[in-house]
Each structure stands twice: as C-alpha cells, then as structure tokens.
Design an enzyme around this catalytic site. Sequence first.
Site, PDB file in Angstrom:
ATOM      1  N   LYS A  79       0.843  -1.200   0.000  1.00 41.88           N
ATOM      2  CA  LYS A  79       0.000   0.000   0.000  1.00 41.88           C
ATOM      3  C   LYS A  79       0.878   1.251   0.000  1.00 41.88           C
ATOM      4  O   LYS A  79       1.868   1.318   0.734  1.00 41.88           O
ATOM      5  CB  LYS A  79      -0.905  -0.033   1.241  1.00 41.88           C
ATOM      6  CG  LYS A  79      -1.972   1.059   1.279  1.00 41.88           C
ATOM      7  CD  LYS A  79      -2.845   0.859   2.511  1.00 41.88           C
ATOM      8  CE  LYS A  79      -3.946   1.900   2.623  1.00 41.88           C
ATOM      9  NZ  LYS A  79      -4.793   1.678   3.810  1.00 41.88           N
ATOM     10  N   SER A 154      -9.642   1.635   2.854  1.00 40.72           N
ATOM     11  CA  SER A 154      -8.791   2.394   1.959  1.00 40.72           C
ATOM     12  C   SER A 154      -7.740   1.542   1.252  1.00 40.72           C
ATOM     13  O   SER A 154      -7.095   1.996   0.309  1.00 40.72           O
ATOM     14  CB  SER A 154      -8.079   3.495   2.745  1.00 40.72           C
ATOM     15  OG  SER A 154      -7.244   2.941   3.748  1.00 40.72           O
ATOM     16  N   SER A 178      -9.860  -0.657   7.163  1.00 39.96           N
ATOM     17  CA  SER A 178      -9.283  -0.477   5.828  1.00 39.96           C
ATOM     18  C   SER A 178      -8.539  -1.668   5.257  1.00 39.96           C
ATOM     19  O   SER A 178      -8.162  -1.660   4.093  1.00 39.96           O
ATOM     20  CB  SER A 178      -8.350   0.739   5.817  1.00 39.96           C
ATOM     21  OG  SER A 178      -9.093   1.930   5.876  1.00 39.96           O
TER      22      SER A 178
END
Length: 483
Positions: A79, A154, A178
């Site tokens: 990420k 996210s 997330s």
Amino acid sequence: MDLKNLTIKKLYDGLKNKTFSALEIINYYLKQIEVKDKEIGAYLFIQNKEELLNQAKLIDEKIKNNTLEILNGLPLAVKDNILIENWPTTAASKILENYIASYDATVIQKLKQKNVIFLGKTNLDEFAMGSSTENSAFKITKNPYDLERVPGGSSGGSAAAVAADLALAALGSDTGGSIRQPASLCGIVGLKPTYGAISRFGLIAMASSLDQIGPLTKTVEDAAIIFSEIYGQDKFDSTSYPLNEKFKFEILNPNFEEIKKLKIGLPKEYFVSGLDSKTEKEISQAIENFKKLGFEFKEISLPHTKYALSCYYIIMPAEVSSNLARFDGIRYSRHFNEKNILDLYLQNKSLFGQETKRRIILGTFVLSSGYYDAYYNKAQKIRNIIKQELEEVFQKVDLILSPTSPTVAFKIGEKSNDPLQMYLSDIFTIPANLAGIPAISIPTRKYQKTSKDLPVGFQLMTNHFNEKNILGAGLLYEQEYLN
C-alpha cells in the site's frame, strides 16, 4: 503451467522442487499486471523490471545452494502509505506526488531480510481516508469481481491486486476497517493485528492511536505466515509490544482440538436492519458451517457499539488534523515557488482532496477551544467504555463473529455524494480499532469471478494478542469450506 492458485507454501514448495523458477514467477506477475491492471487500476507504481528480474535471479541462486526460506521470492504488493527507501510514496495525494522515501518502514526492512520481492505500490483512498478507493488523487481502482463496483477501501489497491492475481499477497493498513472491508468486498483474507503487535514506523500516519499494518492474502494460512514475520517490538515505535517465540509458534502451529473448544459470541446489535439480504444469507451459512465444525455459540450484547461510529468520526479526524499538519508544501515535496510564505502554504494546502479536507476541518473543529470537552473528550470516554465492554464479553466468549461489511461491493459513484452512507461501510469493523483488538475478515465461501458472484466476508474478533484464536478458527474453516 497454472500459477493462478499459488499460495506462499505452494510457491515455496514449487521453487524448492524446481517446478518453476523465481524468474518465471516474476515474469508471470509482470505479465498479469501488464494485461489486467489497465482496467483494474490496483497499482500506482511498478518496480523497475530489470531490478525485479535481478532479485528473482538471486532467489534462484538460493535454490541452487539449498538455502531457500519460506518468504524468499514472495511477489508482494505494498500500500502506498508504507515507505520503501528510494521509492515514490504518495499516499495517493497530490501533495506527496514528488516524494521519494528516504528510509524503509520497519515491516519493509523485516521483509527485505527475508528476500521478499516488492512488485510495486498500490492505490488507496488519499491518506487512507475512505472506504472505496474513490478518493485517490490519481485513479479509481475497480473490483475484480465486477469492474463497475468499488474494491472497498482504503486498502482497495492491495485487495484488488491480490484478488485479481496481480500479486501473491499484499500489505495494507487498517484504521477503522481499511484492511478487512476491502478484503471482504474482494473475496480475500484481511488481518488487522492487535494494536502494537506490528511496528507503525514508516507508515504515513493517519490516526496514530488506531492505525495498524497487516496482510491481505488469498488464504488464512498466508496471513499467518506473513504476520509471523513482521510482528514484534521496534525501538522506533514506542507503541510496539515485545512478543516471544511462543507467540509465533502458536500462530503457525494452532492446536485444532483446543481451537474447537473456543466459544463464539454473536452480538445481537450486529444482526439488525442495515444488512443487505445477500450478506445476511452468507453470514448465516458461515455460522452454520462453524456449528458443523463443533463450535459452540452464545448470544452476547454490546450495547455501546452503536456509538462506535460516532466516536470514531470524532477521534480519527482529530488525530488526522494533527498528523497532516506537517504536509505544508515545504517539507517532503514542493509544487509551487511562491515568494510569500502564506501564499505557498495556501497553494499547497489546496492540493488536498475533498475527503481529506473534510476530515482535517472536522478534526480541527473538535479540538478547538470550547468544543474539546463537548466532543473529543466525550468520545474518548465512550471509547474506553467500548473497550471495557469488549473485555467483559471476552470473559464469557473467546471469539466474536459478525459480518465484515453491511453490504457487498457497491457501484462506483453510488455513495460518493453521501459521506454518511460511505462512513457506515465501516460500522462493524471500527470497534476493533477503538479497542485495539485483533480482527480478521475471511470469505464465507469460495467465489468465482466469472459469474460476478459478489463476495461476502465474515469477521472474527478476539482479545488482545490472541491472534492464534482467530487464525486457528479461520484455518479450520478454510480447510473445510474454502479449498
């Protein structure tokens, strides 16, 4: 050679037995990314091909020398709010568009020591603020099960990369769901460890008392393997906790006879209106499956969880407004050459996206004079009550089972203009972050992308540093219903 169903152990066995080479594996994933990622949009940055192939050659040398270890050559996506030295790290924000990380996050350092191969950085909601990966400043990521739908957020880029076979596994971060929510929407496994189990050093902070790094994987076993290599105390993170070798052993070698004796709690407040019918049906089936495995269930009550969402959306923006103050356009990356310092600040602050601005403003408001006690202080008191309530429940049961998300993946744009509806996506995941307990999302069954059969995940929560319980129960479920 079919490499679609690779897991970490299958990769290790295949490399060791010379069924395939590390070079072939990296070429396979590079081809997958080239062919599929144009439509999915999981990655923001792909590592240089020549560098990736050189790393693969080093792994092939290890095979020749019989020094191969379990994570060697693992093709991993990361990420883009986790720092990798000399790599772009944008947190999907224009304000960090030109930033190159000057050091490795602790988790990256640990994985580099295991010769993991980092394929690239994945898309996210800007600064990890969102539940759909629509808030990225650069692109919208799509759900591999239906390209008209979101992958969740996210960590949507990481979840989509694993689900679409653009990486064997990925790292994400979880502040209010997330990792787990996109894992549920993309039909994969997502683990949020206990707060403090993994160092946050090198993670771009969103809300420091809630953030936690964790793996997104194809299987529960893979999540356990990655977690066992990245947990532990770090001198650079004062919130990290010392955990011993026994902790690692229990994670990787669960005692299934003991695991079957664990009692599972069903919170009556979680099975109410708001669940879509498909989710309700799939979760009911998962509960029946656990009963067939011999688990005992007990209805429990968590009356204060109804305040968790409100509480979270006071505490989290307050921490956001403090953490994001450092992004002033002078440090990290510069976009404008204003001579006047005020103009420079104003120009650069305008680079934040709409959702990020919304949370900064909300956070600044709840911390302001006259409102601190009315909002922030009260939210912290409620947070403590939620934490105590969960601790009391864990005296009666060992695990809590719930849906991960109230709905399956929703259409792109469906909730963009209604922040409250978007925030409700995390209603089942937020309590674990407020209390700092571990939680995992696991698919209810094996899903097929070809039929646009949208996945549903169930969530297991347990008490602090009892990851062995949720991973053990998840492994049992996986062996019976997901293979």
